[in-house]
Design a protein around this motif. Structure first.
Motif: not given
Length: 325
Positions: A23-24, A26-27, A30-31, A37, A159, A162-163, A166, A281
């Motif tokens: 994952a990026s 940023t991701r 955010e976790a 999460q 992860l 995560l999408s 978001a 994000d």
């Protein structure tokens, strides 16, 4: 998540854990930012964590407990010393009593967590700093390295999802305990914008209305700790109106505030609302932990369709207030 390195350094009094993921950055950040999460990997598989407070700003605090297989609980806390959004944070992490007070009979540690970009994803490095060799040896004997490795090793599943976290921008309510509920919503706007929308009367009257057909007739906002607020609504169809009043208990603008809340004309102990705003994000993660006097009151309020009304209001906030900024 592949844990690539676990290293103890008795001379430096540190324990270092490094992990990499697809994952990026940023991701990955955010976790750790989102308690929904974080609690899926802060705690070994047999001791899952529940965060009842999580404030990712300097001076912020997190309170959590881990629940064992037999139902017993181990309480802990974080105190945020510094935050470099998306890249690093530093905390004091330690044990706590059931009431949230610090348990000084066990060591605390200073943990720095840094995030980095990789060609095919990102990585984190968590370094625990101990005050003395005795503290390091005590926590090692308690299984801290194994526990952290098992806990952080669960991050892959989080992860991978995560999408969906978001994309899930509707109000979600999660029961944390007999008396506590956590309400979450990602709002399309900056932290400053969302904070203003919750504190400026002319903005509140435009969105905090619940279902269509209601209007806010009284909007008295508390601007200083110790002051009272009062909100009242009336229906266009003549249905009985209602209102709430309470006190501003604490505030750390634009990230957190704590208020009490009681329905006007109703007896009983007030509700406590703990509101936290965090930049993510594409918007602001709003977390509100509501503490009710009892499980019965909690269930009664949830049965009224509270979250539906909140979702309608937040959609109105995005559509009619934040979209115009």
């Amino acid at each position: 998540m592949p844990i690539t390195d676990v290293h103890q350094d008795p001379e430096a009094l540190t324990l270092t854990i490094v992990g990499e993921c697809a994952a990026s950055r940023t991701r990955l950040w955010e976790a750790w930012l989102d308690p929904r999460q974080l609690e899926q990997f802060w705690g070994p598989p047999t001791w899952p964590a529940t965060f009842i407070r999580h404030e990712t700003f300097p001076g912020g605090r997190s309170d959590y407990f881990m629940t064992g297989p037999d139902g017993s609980r181990a309480h802990g806390y974080w105190e945020f010393l510094s935050v470099d959004a998306g890249r690093a944070f530093e905390i004091i992490e330690g044990f706590a009593h059931e009431d949230g007070t610090v348990n000084d009979s066990l060591p605390h540690t200073r943990i720095t967590v840094t995030f980095a970009d990789l060609d095919a994803g990102s990585s984190f490095t968590a370094v625990s700093h101990f005050a003395t060799l005795a503290d390091l040896e005590q926590l090692v004997a308690m299984g801290t390295p194994e526990g952290m490795t098992q806990a952080l090793g669960q991050m892959d599943t989080v992860l991978a999802d995560l999408s969906s976290f978001a994309a899930d921008r509707t109000v979600a309510a999660q029961i944390l305990s007999d008396t506590q509920v956590r309400v979450s919503r990602v709002i399309r706007g900056t932290v400053d914008q969302v904070w203003r929308a919750h504190h400026e009367p002319e903005l509140l009257k435009r969105w905090m209305l619940g279902p269509d057909g209601w209007r806010m007739t009284v909007c008295e906002v508390a601007t200083a700790v110790g002051e009272s607020y009062r909100y009242e609504w009336e229906s266009d169809d003549g249905a009985p109106g209602f209102g709430f009043t309470g006190e501003l208990v604490s505030a750390q603008a634009p990230y957190r505030e704590v208020t009490t809340e009681a329905m006007i004309g109703m007896a009983g102990e007030p509700v406590r609302n703990d509101l936290t705003l965090s930049a993510v994000d594409g918007g602001t993660l709003l977390i509100q932990v509501i503490t009710y006097p009892s499980a019965e009151v909690r269930d009664m309020v949830l049965a009224t369709g509270m979250t539906d009304g909140m979702e309608t209001s937040y959609q109105r906030l995005e559509r009619e207030v934040l979209a115009a900024v």
